[in-house]
Scaffold this motif. Sequence first.
Motif, PDB file in Angstrom:
ATOM      1  N   MET A  51       0.833  -1.043   0.047  1.00  0.00           N
ATOM      2  CA  MET A  51      -0.032  -0.146   0.004  1.00  0.00           C
ATOM      3  C   MET A  51       0.812   1.201  -0.044  1.00  0.00           C
ATOM      4  O   MET A  51       0.289   2.134  -0.622  1.00  0.00           O
ATOM      5  CB  MET A  51      -0.975  -0.152   1.266  1.00  0.00           C
ATOM      6  N   LYS A  52       1.927   1.413   0.740  1.00  0.00           N
ATOM      7  CA  LYS A  52       2.794   2.392   0.943  1.00  0.00           C
ATOM      8  C   LYS A  52       3.439   2.638  -0.457  1.00  0.00           C
ATOM      9  O   LYS A  52       3.431   3.787  -1.169  1.00  0.00           O
ATOM     10  CB  LYS A  52       3.973   2.131   1.826  1.00  0.00           C
ATOM     11  N   LEU A  53       3.985   1.490  -1.224  1.00  0.00           N
ATOM     12  CA  LEU A  53       4.307   1.984  -2.404  1.00  0.00           C
ATOM     13  C   LEU A  53       3.373   2.311  -3.576  1.00  0.00           C
ATOM     14  O   LEU A  53       3.870   3.246  -4.330  1.00  0.00           O
ATOM     15  CB  LEU A  53       5.073   0.417  -3.195  1.00  0.00           C
ATOM     16  N   ARG A  54       2.325   1.724  -3.412  1.00  0.00           N
ATOM     17  CA  ARG A  54       1.302   2.249  -4.461  1.00  0.00           C
ATOM     18  C   ARG A  54       0.918   3.539  -4.241  1.00  0.00           C
ATOM     19  O   ARG A  54       0.533   4.288  -5.137  1.00  0.00           O
ATOM     20  CB  ARG A  54      -0.132   1.178  -4.149  1.00  0.00           C
ATOM     21  N   MET A  55       0.722   4.193  -2.989  1.00  0.00           N
ATOM     22  CA  MET A  55       0.339   5.403  -2.722  1.00  0.00           C
ATOM     23  C   MET A  55       1.772   6.350  -3.389  1.00  0.00           C
ATOM     24  O   MET A  55       1.283   7.511  -3.818  1.00  0.00           O
ATOM     25  CB  MET A  55       0.153   5.583  -1.284  1.00  0.00           C
ATOM     26  N   GLU A  56       2.994   6.024  -3.256  1.00  0.00           N
ATOM     27  CA  GLU A  56       3.891   6.802  -3.593  1.00  0.00           C
ATOM     28  C   GLU A  56       3.994   6.874  -5.070  1.00  0.00           C
ATOM     29  O   GLU A  56       4.332   7.736  -5.544  1.00  0.00           O
ATOM     30  CB  GLU A  56       5.344   6.119  -2.893  1.00  0.00           C
ATOM     31  N   LEU A  57       3.771   5.824  -5.584  1.00  0.00           N
ATOM     32  CA  LEU A  57       3.697   5.668  -7.298  1.00  0.00           C
ATOM     33  C   LEU A  57       2.538   6.627  -7.592  1.00  0.00           C
ATOM     34  O   LEU A  57       2.918   7.203  -8.758  1.00  0.00           O
ATOM     35  CB  LEU A  57       3.669   4.419  -7.714  1.00  0.00           C
ATOM     36  N   GLU A  58       1.343   6.494  -6.837  1.00  0.00           N
ATOM     37  CA  GLU A  58       0.329   7.406  -7.565  1.00  0.00           C
ATOM     38  C   GLU A  58       0.606   8.735  -7.111  1.00  0.00           C
ATOM     39  O   GLU A  58       0.161   9.990  -7.765  1.00  0.00           O
ATOM     40  CB  GLU A  58      -1.012   7.103  -6.786  1.00  0.00           C
ATOM     41  N   LYS A  59       1.102   9.084  -6.078  1.00  0.00           N
ATOM     42  CA  LYS A  59       1.509  10.485  -5.772  1.00  0.00           C
ATOM     43  C   LYS A  59       2.560  11.095  -6.603  1.00  0.00           C
ATOM     44  O   LYS A  59       2.127  12.290  -7.147  1.00  0.00           O
ATOM     45  CB  LYS A  59       2.113  10.505  -4.364  1.00  0.00           C
ATOM     46  N   THR A  60       3.416  10.512  -7.146  1.00  0.00           N
ATOM     47  CA  THR A  60       4.258  10.668  -8.134  1.00  0.00           C
ATOM     48  C   THR A  60       3.887  11.082  -9.433  1.00  0.00           C
ATOM     49  O   THR A  60       3.888  11.827 -10.128  1.00  0.00           O
ATOM     50  CB  THR A  60       5.734   9.781  -8.252  1.00  0.00           C
ATOM     51  N   LYS A  61       2.803  10.068  -9.840  1.00  0.00           N
ATOM     52  CA  LYS A  61       2.061  10.090 -11.214  1.00  0.00           C
ATOM     53  C   LYS A  61       1.241  11.357 -11.218  1.00  0.00           C
ATOM     54  O   LYS A  61       1.365  12.079 -12.234  1.00  0.00           O
ATOM     55  CB  LYS A  61       1.162   8.972 -11.297  1.00  0.00           C
TER      56      LYS A  61
END
Length: 150
Positions: A51-61
């Motif tokens: 979940m942490k990785l997913r949120m970081e990727l979406e934030k960057t996107k």
Amino acid sequence: MVRMVQGEMAKVHETWFRQYENLYGSSVKAAITSGQAIPAEELEQLRNGQMKLRMELEKTKRKEGIDLWVTPAQGGAAPKGFEKTGWAGMTAIWSYAGLPTISIPIMKVDGMPLGFQCIGSHGNDEELLFWAKEIELAESPNEVSSAGTP
């Protein structure tokens, strides 16, 4: 990431595996068996990391205005035969993050596909399919030999 996949496989296949273990292939059987040994607390930690990785990727996107991620699908053309599917290094991060991906072949090398993958946002599979269709309409596959000549 591999431990999370194994743990999830063990959970999903729990009932089936007890009944049909003899029908599973050796690599899947080994993964499920390894997954059965993963403590619930560790599996929960792995899910939290996902979940942490997913949120970081979406934030960057969002921050960078990215519609979809585009990366190589593999380190080369698909392998011949059925013994292996290729190297997971180009797909593992996206799979671990739980993001939808689609591989688009753009050419063939010695008769085997070579392409790239598009990665969308979690839960937005339809948007990814829209982009894939747009790309498909814009591209036409080519054929080359391993010597690099068409």
